[in-house]
Design a protein around this motif. Structure first.
Motif, PDB file in Angstrom:
ATOM      1  N   TYR A  77     -59.510  60.942  -2.820  1.00 39.34           N
ATOM      2  CA  TYR A  77     -60.452  62.052  -2.890  1.00 39.34           C
ATOM      3  C   TYR A  77     -61.872  61.512  -2.827  1.00 39.34           C
ATOM      4  CZ  TYR A  77     -56.215  64.352  -4.455  1.00 39.34           C
ATOM      5  OH  TYR A  77     -54.928  64.822  -4.541  1.00 39.34           O
ATOM      6  N   TRP A  78     -62.715  62.195  -2.050  1.00 38.68           N
ATOM      7  CA  TRP A  78     -64.052  61.702  -1.753  1.00 38.68           C
ATOM      8  C   TRP A  78     -65.081  62.830  -1.806  1.00 38.68           C
ATOM      9  CZ3 TRP A  78     -64.439  56.493  -1.099  1.00 38.68           C
ATOM     10  CH2 TRP A  78     -63.247  55.809  -0.909  1.00 38.68           C
ATOM     11  N   GLU A  79     -66.312  62.460  -2.105  1.00 40.85           N
ATOM     12  CA  GLU A  79     -67.404  63.433  -2.164  1.00 40.85           C
ATOM     13  C   GLU A  79     -67.832  63.933  -0.789  1.00 40.85           C
ATOM     14  OE1 GLU A  79     -70.680  61.845  -4.413  1.00 40.85           O
ATOM     15  OE2 GLU A  79     -69.509  61.791  -6.265  1.00 40.85           O
ATOM     16  N   SER A  80     -67.796  63.042   0.231  1.00 34.11           N
ATOM     17  CA  SER A  80     -68.323  63.439   1.541  1.00 34.11           C
ATOM     18  C   SER A  80     -67.584  62.741   2.682  1.00 34.11           C
ATOM     19  CB  SER A  80     -69.817  63.083   1.636  1.00 34.11           C
ATOM     20  OG  SER A  80     -69.983  61.672   1.730  1.00 34.11           O
ATOM     21  N   LEU A  81     -67.762  63.262   3.883  1.00 33.26           N
ATOM     22  CA  LEU A  81     -67.208  62.628   5.077  1.00 33.26           C
ATOM     23  C   LEU A  81     -67.861  61.267   5.325  1.00 33.26           C
ATOM     24  CD1 LEU A  81     -66.966  65.692   7.495  1.00 33.26           C
ATOM     25  CD2 LEU A  81     -65.079  64.476   6.379  1.00 33.26           C
ATOM     26  N   GLU A  82     -69.139  61.148   4.977  1.00 33.21           N
ATOM     27  CA  GLU A  82     -69.836  59.869   5.128  1.00 33.21           C
ATOM     28  C   GLU A  82     -69.207  58.807   4.236  1.00 33.21           C
ATOM     29  OE1 GLU A  82     -71.478  62.818   4.473  1.00 33.21           O
ATOM     30  OE2 GLU A  82     -72.172  63.120   6.533  1.00 33.21           O
ATOM     31  N   ASP A  83     -68.833  59.176   3.005  1.00 36.44           N
ATOM     32  CA  ASP A  83     -68.173  58.234   2.098  1.00 36.44           C
ATOM     33  C   ASP A  83     -66.819  57.797   2.651  1.00 36.44           C
ATOM     34  OD1 ASP A  83     -70.280  58.397   0.237  1.00 36.44           O
ATOM     35  OD2 ASP A  83     -69.362  60.144  -0.730  1.00 36.44           O
ATOM     36  N   ALA A  97     -60.185  65.329   0.849  1.00 36.54           N
ATOM     37  CA  ALA A  97     -58.956  64.592   0.566  1.00 36.54           C
ATOM     38  C   ALA A  97     -58.526  63.875   1.848  1.00 36.54           C
ATOM     39  CB  ALA A  97     -57.848  65.531   0.112  1.00 36.54           C
ATOM     40  N   VAL A  98     -58.220  62.593   1.715  1.00 35.60           N
ATOM     41  CA  VAL A  98     -57.658  61.825   2.814  1.00 35.60           C
ATOM     42  C   VAL A  98     -56.184  61.624   2.487  1.00 35.60           C
ATOM     43  CG1 VAL A  98     -57.695  59.666   4.108  1.00 35.60           C
ATOM     44  CG2 VAL A  98     -59.843  60.656   3.277  1.00 35.60           C
ATOM     45  N   ILE A  99     -55.326  62.224   3.292  1.00 37.05           N
ATOM     46  CA  ILE A  99     -53.879  62.163   3.070  1.00 37.05           C
ATOM     47  C   ILE A  99     -53.297  61.146   4.037  1.00 37.05           C
ATOM     48  CG2 ILE A  99     -51.726  63.472   3.030  1.00 37.05           C
ATOM     49  CD1 ILE A  99     -53.550  66.013   2.746  1.00 37.05           C
ATOM     50  N   PHE A 100     -52.709  60.095   3.485  1.00 37.07           N
ATOM     51  CA  PHE A 100     -52.109  59.017   4.272  1.00 37.07           C
ATOM     52  C   PHE A 100     -50.606  59.088   4.073  1.00 37.07           C
ATOM     53  CE2 PHE A 100     -50.599  54.613   4.692  1.00 37.07           C
ATOM     54  CZ  PHE A 100     -51.110  54.287   5.940  1.00 37.07           C
ATOM     55  N   ARG A 143     -61.794  52.361  -5.518  1.00 31.63           N
ATOM     56  CA  ARG A 143     -62.372  52.912  -6.751  1.00 31.63           C
ATOM     57  C   ARG A 143     -63.824  52.479  -6.951  1.00 31.63           C
ATOM     58  NH1 ARG A 143     -58.820  55.492  -9.873  1.00 31.63           N
ATOM     59  NH2 ARG A 143     -56.603  55.188  -9.436  1.00 31.63           N
ATOM     60  N   LYS A 144     -64.242  51.391  -6.319  1.00 27.84           N
ATOM     61  CA  LYS A 144     -65.615  50.889  -6.442  1.00 27.84           C
ATOM     62  C   LYS A 144     -66.552  51.467  -5.389  1.00 27.84           C
ATOM     63  CE  LYS A 144     -63.950  46.505  -8.271  1.00 27.84           C
ATOM     64  NZ  LYS A 144     -63.775  45.067  -7.992  1.00 27.84           N
ATOM     65  N   GLN A 145     -66.008  52.216  -4.432  1.00 23.57           N
ATOM     66  CA  GLN A 145     -66.810  52.727  -3.327  1.00 23.57           C
ATOM     67  C   GLN A 145     -67.596  53.963  -3.740  1.00 23.57           C
ATOM     68  OE1 GLN A 145     -66.796  50.744  -0.424  1.00 23.57           O
ATOM     69  NE2 GLN A 145     -65.608  49.602  -1.942  1.00 23.57           N
ATOM     70  N   THR A 146     -68.788  54.095  -3.169  1.00 26.73           N
ATOM     71  CA  THR A 146     -69.614  55.279  -3.388  1.00 26.73           C
ATOM     72  C   THR A 146     -68.854  56.518  -2.944  1.00 26.73           C
ATOM     73  OG1 THR A 146     -71.605  53.994  -2.989  1.00 26.73           O
ATOM     74  CG2 THR A 146     -71.801  56.390  -2.789  1.00 26.73           C
ATOM     75  N   GLY A 147     -68.855  57.541  -3.770  1.00 22.26           N
ATOM     76  CA  GLY A 147     -68.230  58.808  -3.408  1.00 22.26           C
ATOM     77  C   GLY A 147     -66.759  58.912  -3.716  1.00 22.26           C
ATOM     78  N   PHE A 148     -66.141  57.834  -4.206  1.00 25.54           N
ATOM     79  CA  PHE A 148     -64.710  57.878  -4.550  1.00 25.54           C
ATOM     80  C   PHE A 148     -64.515  58.756  -5.778  1.00 25.54           C
ATOM     81  CE2 PHE A 148     -61.046  56.407  -6.948  1.00 25.54           C
ATOM     82  CZ  PHE A 148     -60.060  56.415  -5.988  1.00 25.54           C
TER      83      PHE A 148
END
Length: 100
Positions: free
Chosen positions: A54-60, A7-10, A33-38
């Motif tokens: 919310y994301w699948e990985s730190l790389e995403d 989770a990226v909290i802004f 929403r179009k990004q890989t891992g979103f």
């Protein structure tokens, strides 16, 4: 979403005036929403704003942070839209909730 994920909290405080903020915020949500891992997005604003993606990985997350259009929006945020902001990146191991 099924854990684990990130989770990226802004958290932010807006400056006065719209200055194109709403249009750019919607554009960034649509682009994310179009990004890989979103995986998803939630947002609320009163005195401060809190947006969580919310994301699948730190790389995403890194790919999203360095996306050219997103970099432009980040610069506009610093110069035009935010008095301050803070970003937190968290690893979600577990989730639960209630839904009617």
């Amino acid at each position: 979403m099924q854990p684990p994920y990130y989770a990226v909290i802004f958290t932010s405080k807006r400056t006065e005036g719209e200055n194109g903020y709403a249009e750019m915020a919607q554009k960034m949500e649509d682009l994310a929403r179009k990004q890989t891992g979103f995986l998803g997005f939630e947002s609320a604003r009163d005195e401060i704003g809190i947006s969580v993606s919310y994301w699948e990985s730190l790389e995403d997350i890194l790919k999203w942070k360095t996306n050219t259009e997103h970099l432009f929006a980040q610069q506009k945020g610093k110069s035009d839209w935010y008095a301050w902001y803070k970003v937190r990146i968290c690893f979600v191991e577990r989730e639960y909730g209630f839904n009617i």
